[in-house]
Scaffold this motif. Structure first.
Motif, PDB file in Angstrom:
ATOM      1  N   THR A 125     -38.915 -18.919  10.165  1.00 24.91           N
ATOM      2  CA  THR A 125     -37.604 -19.371   9.693  1.00 24.91           C
ATOM      3  C   THR A 125     -36.467 -19.035  10.651  1.00 24.91           C
ATOM      4  O   THR A 125     -35.305 -19.358  10.375  1.00 24.91           O
ATOM      5  N   THR A 126     -36.766 -18.373  11.758  1.00 25.02           N
ATOM      6  CA  THR A 126     -35.713 -17.985  12.706  1.00 25.02           C
ATOM      7  C   THR A 126     -35.138 -19.214  13.397  1.00 25.02           C
ATOM      8  O   THR A 126     -35.867 -20.023  13.978  1.00 25.02           O
ATOM      9  N   HIS A 156     -25.661 -12.732   8.850  1.00 26.38           N
ATOM     10  CA  HIS A 156     -26.962 -13.076   9.404  1.00 26.38           C
ATOM     11  C   HIS A 156     -27.523 -11.930  10.247  1.00 26.38           C
ATOM     12  O   HIS A 156     -26.780 -11.157  10.849  1.00 26.38           O
ATOM     13  N   ASP A 234     -32.523 -14.034  11.416  1.00 29.74           N
ATOM     14  CA  ASP A 234     -32.070 -15.332  10.933  1.00 29.74           C
ATOM     15  C   ASP A 234     -31.758 -16.248  12.108  1.00 29.74           C
ATOM     16  O   ASP A 234     -32.031 -17.449  12.057  1.00 29.74           O
TER      17      ASP A 234
END
Length: 372
Positions: A125-126, A156, A234
């Motif tokens: 998901t990065t 984040h 993130d």
């Protein structure tokens, strides 16, 4: 003091609940390794806990001897364990992990994957944002540092990869002199202002020039993505080298689903050169997230970013006014977004971060293999 008063005080002390070992271990679950960003209990770093009445002794095994972040552990243990009811004193001792313990920790950090696994060490998901420019001198690195800080301020978890191999300046701009820690064969990036950073500058002496050819550069970037424990990020911001050379091609191959932010100054020539960097990003499979016009001013003019955005068919993310404080803050090692958040240039960068955040894509759909 009257004998009756003394007796009452002693009775009160005896009735006070004493801390248990279980309570201490639960409190240690709130002690976070500042680099690995995980509780020391999850990392098997707690070697021993001794409770004698109200006196508590904790022994933590560090990954390496002489860990520069001991004070963080001391402060956290004093706060979390010292705050338990009945604790009178807290003593923290340090030990060092054995080779077998470091190997076990590395395996845990890799999610059980073997040490020779060639997968990129990024969560699926990065979001990866490559900050690119056609030429040097457009303020790409200072924009990267402040954009990373702004995205961190939005809540984040942010990492920065200084891939500008020949012009590695991010460590200086963050005032970061601490080198990465090596745990077994896994590099742990140092942290500053809540940003994880990896740079080739950590491995060079002083201002030593780097004289590497393409294959060596490719391998260095492989290691930064394969052998660095980025953890749960993130966003990973990549400070790209200017132009369209070997490093840009390699990064495009390794991170084909990354997004590129193209930085230009207002002049027509800078716009023309920046369009080549955008074309390179597209040819290597990257998405174009948009354009940033930097150094907007009476000196350099304005409008180059608008023209480039129209040419590329993408969004103009924002304009950052020419501001000497951006340079001064970079020289001092503190991003302007932190040191003077109300400066016009800092506010413009935060707004760019918000715009990027609003256009966040799904990121990687799977762990990407390295492309040779």
């Amino acid at each position: 003091m009257a004998p009756g008063a003394l007796l009452t005080e002693v009775s009160a002390l005896r009735s006070m609940p004493m801390p248990t070992r279980e309570a201490v271990l639960a409190a240690l679950g709130n002690v976070i390794d500042p680099e690995l960003r995980k509780p020391v209990t999850d990392l098997d770093m707690v070697r021993d806990v001794t409770v004698a009445g109200g006196d508590v002794t904790v022994r933590i095994a560090l990954t390496v001897a002489g860990c520069p972040l001991r004070s963080s552990f001391q402060d956290q243990v004093a706060k979390e364990v010292g705050g338990l009811e009945g604790v009178g004193s807290v003593r923290l001792d340090f030990d060092v992990m054995t080779p077998d313990e470091r190997a076990a920790l590395t395996s845990k950090l890799r999610g059980g994957r073997p040490a020779d696994d060639k997968a990129i060490q990024l969560e699926p998901t990065t979001r990866v944002i490559a900050v690119a420019s056609g030429k040097g001198g457009v303020g790409k690195s200072s924009l990267t540092v402040n954009l990373a800080t702004a995205m961190s301020s939005l809540g984040h978890r942010v990492g920065v990869l200084d891939a500008d191999i020949y012009g590695h300046s991010i460590p200086h701009m963050l005032g970061l002199r601490q080198k990465p820690i090596l745990v077994d064969r896994l590099m742990i990036p140092p942290v500053k202002y809540d940003l994880k950073l990896m740079s080739i500058g950590f491995f060079l002496d002083d201002n030593e020039p780097l004289m590497w050819r393409g294959p060596m550069l490719h391998r260095a970037l492989e290691q930064f993505l394969q052998d660095v424990h980025w953890g749960e990020l993130d966003v990973l911001l990549v400070d790209m080298p200017p132009g369209t050379g070997d490093v840009s091609i390699s990064l495009g191959q390794m991170l084909p689903r990354a997004e590129a932010v193209v930085v230009t100054t207002p002049q027509a020539l800078a716009q023309e050169v920046a369009s080549r960097a955008a074309a390179m990003a597209l040819k290597t499979g990257m998405q174009l997230a948009g354009v940033v016009e930097n150094m907007t001013s009476d000196v350099f003019g304005s409008g180059g970013g608008d023209r480039l955005a129209v040419q590329l068919g993408v969004k103009l993310l924002g304009r950052v006014p020419l501001d000497a404080r951006l340079r001064e803050a970079a020289d001092e090692g503190v991003p302007l977004v932190l040191s003077d958040p109300h400066a016009a240039s800092a506010e413009a960068i935060v707004e760019i971060a918000r715009t990027l955040d609003a256009t966040r894509s799904a990121g990687f759909t799977k762990t990407l293999p390295l492309v040779s």
